[in-house]
Design an enzyme around this catalytic site. Sequence first.
Site, PDB file in Angstrom:
ATOM      1  N   LYS A  71       4.727  -3.975   4.166  1.00  0.00           N
ATOM      2  CA  LYS A  71       4.448  -4.979   5.202  1.00  0.00           C
ATOM      3  C   LYS A  71       4.072  -6.302   4.544  1.00  0.00           C
ATOM      4  CE  LYS A  71       4.812  -2.836   9.188  1.00  0.00           C
ATOM      5  NZ  LYS A  71       5.676  -3.321  10.258  1.00  0.00           N
ATOM      6  N   THR A  72       4.024  -7.347   5.344  1.00  0.00           N
ATOM      7  CA  THR A  72       3.853  -8.705   4.824  1.00  0.00           C
ATOM      8  C   THR A  72       2.513  -8.962   4.132  1.00  0.00           C
ATOM      9  OG1 THR A  72       5.374  -9.616   6.411  1.00  0.00           O
ATOM     10  CG2 THR A  72       3.749 -11.136   5.527  1.00  0.00           C
ATOM     11  N   PHE A  73       1.412  -8.713   4.834  1.00  0.00           N
ATOM     12  CA  PHE A  73       0.127  -9.089   4.241  1.00  0.00           C
ATOM     13  C   PHE A  73      -0.212  -8.236   3.020  1.00  0.00           C
ATOM     14  CE2 PHE A  73      -2.670 -12.324   6.444  1.00  0.00           C
ATOM     15  CZ  PHE A  73      -1.600 -13.040   6.954  1.00  0.00           C
TER      16      PHE A  73
END
Length: 405
Positions: A71-73
């Site tokens: 995922k991004t974070f």
Amino acid sequence: MFRWLLLTIVSLSFAACATAPEPPPAGRAPVILVSIDGFRPDYLDREATPNLSRLARHGVQGVMRPSFPSKTFPNHYTLVTGLRPDRHGIVDNTFEDPEIPGETFRMSNRKAVGDRKWWDQGAPIWVTAEQAGVVTAPVYWPGSEAEIRGVRPTHWRAFQMSRPNAARVDDLLALLDLPLGRRPQFLTLYFDTVDTAGHRFGPDAPETIAAVAEVDTQVGRLAAGLKARGIVANLVVVADHGMAPLAPDRRIFMDEVLPRSAWRTLAAGAFMAIYPAEGRTAEVEAALLQPHPHMACWRKAEIPERFRYGRNPRVAPIFCLPETGWSLTTRDYRPSWPEGGNHGFDPESPEMAAVFVAGGPAFRPGTILPAFDNVSVYPLLAHLLGVTPEPNDGDIGDVATALTR
Ligand code: AMP
Ligand code: ZN
Ligand code: ZN
């Protein structure tokens, strides 16, 4: 120290002479870290990327395995700390911490993303660099809005998704026009449009390739802007993860596996973090820990070692992961847009691979790197900036053949 003194004396003597041009930036080439969210390595093969392909041809090209969860974070923080999400504490885009009761970290919550208590388990490269006297500008990078470990980057901005990509490039170039003392040595640039198109239309859709082409144009704008300024930078282009196509018949309805009253979660999608309700743990475990078609669930302590996930108190008690391309959802979940693609899956899946392209004086032209884990970007950045890396999970040996020295 001597080198610094010498450069200072040279700079001062330039300053004393009114007609002399401004001296070139002291010391090293600026390091520009570009993140293209959700950019798969094979997007370079779609005949939509003249600028990135040129950079790759004249520089370095590679394929990175993201860290789990993809995922991004979690992955943006891994790229700048060299730590697995389990170690740096940003264990998901949305998560809770038993030591911070009543609050939830969400990437869409401005107050949360700017609050160091969520980020302090890691020390991002800009904190270490600022402490070593390097001016940094990690603009739009997750974590950059917080005063992590008491240090703020010299330049940062509140994330604004509506800011056009060309304006983001111009913002970066404007930072390079600042006078020497304020001019950053480390800068970041972030593009979300390829990820957004990938989610809506899927990785193979023409809309996604159009987004790829538009971002490539912005990379060209960046290169032209640098050239016009006579700046030779070390450019490192990365993605946080890839994108897998979804299909309506590849969904698992978790409320059919066990009753809604027995559990809760914070988000649906490419995995599910499960919190059993008070007194319902045995029931939830009985339902989930048995074999399921297209899905595996584990107690956090039993998540397979290769994911390097589950020791952090912020990881939910039970974690479910479907096969790549499947969705974990509920009957009442209504996504706000069509679901063409997603990520968050097993980082070993080829669909989750992330692009790596680099060029500049530090890089050996024409290098193709064997696949490596994204934790090794951090020691590379430390090397390029000439700062001592904090202890981390990466290995600069993964990228050593790409370096000129
Ligand atoms: P994901 O689906 O995990 O790839 O998340 C991508 C989304 O993260 C983007 O569409 C943005 O909305 C959001 N995002 C990226 N960077 C930031 C940031 N610095 N602050 C807040 N949200 C961000
Ligand atoms: Zn992302
Ligand atoms: Zn995404």
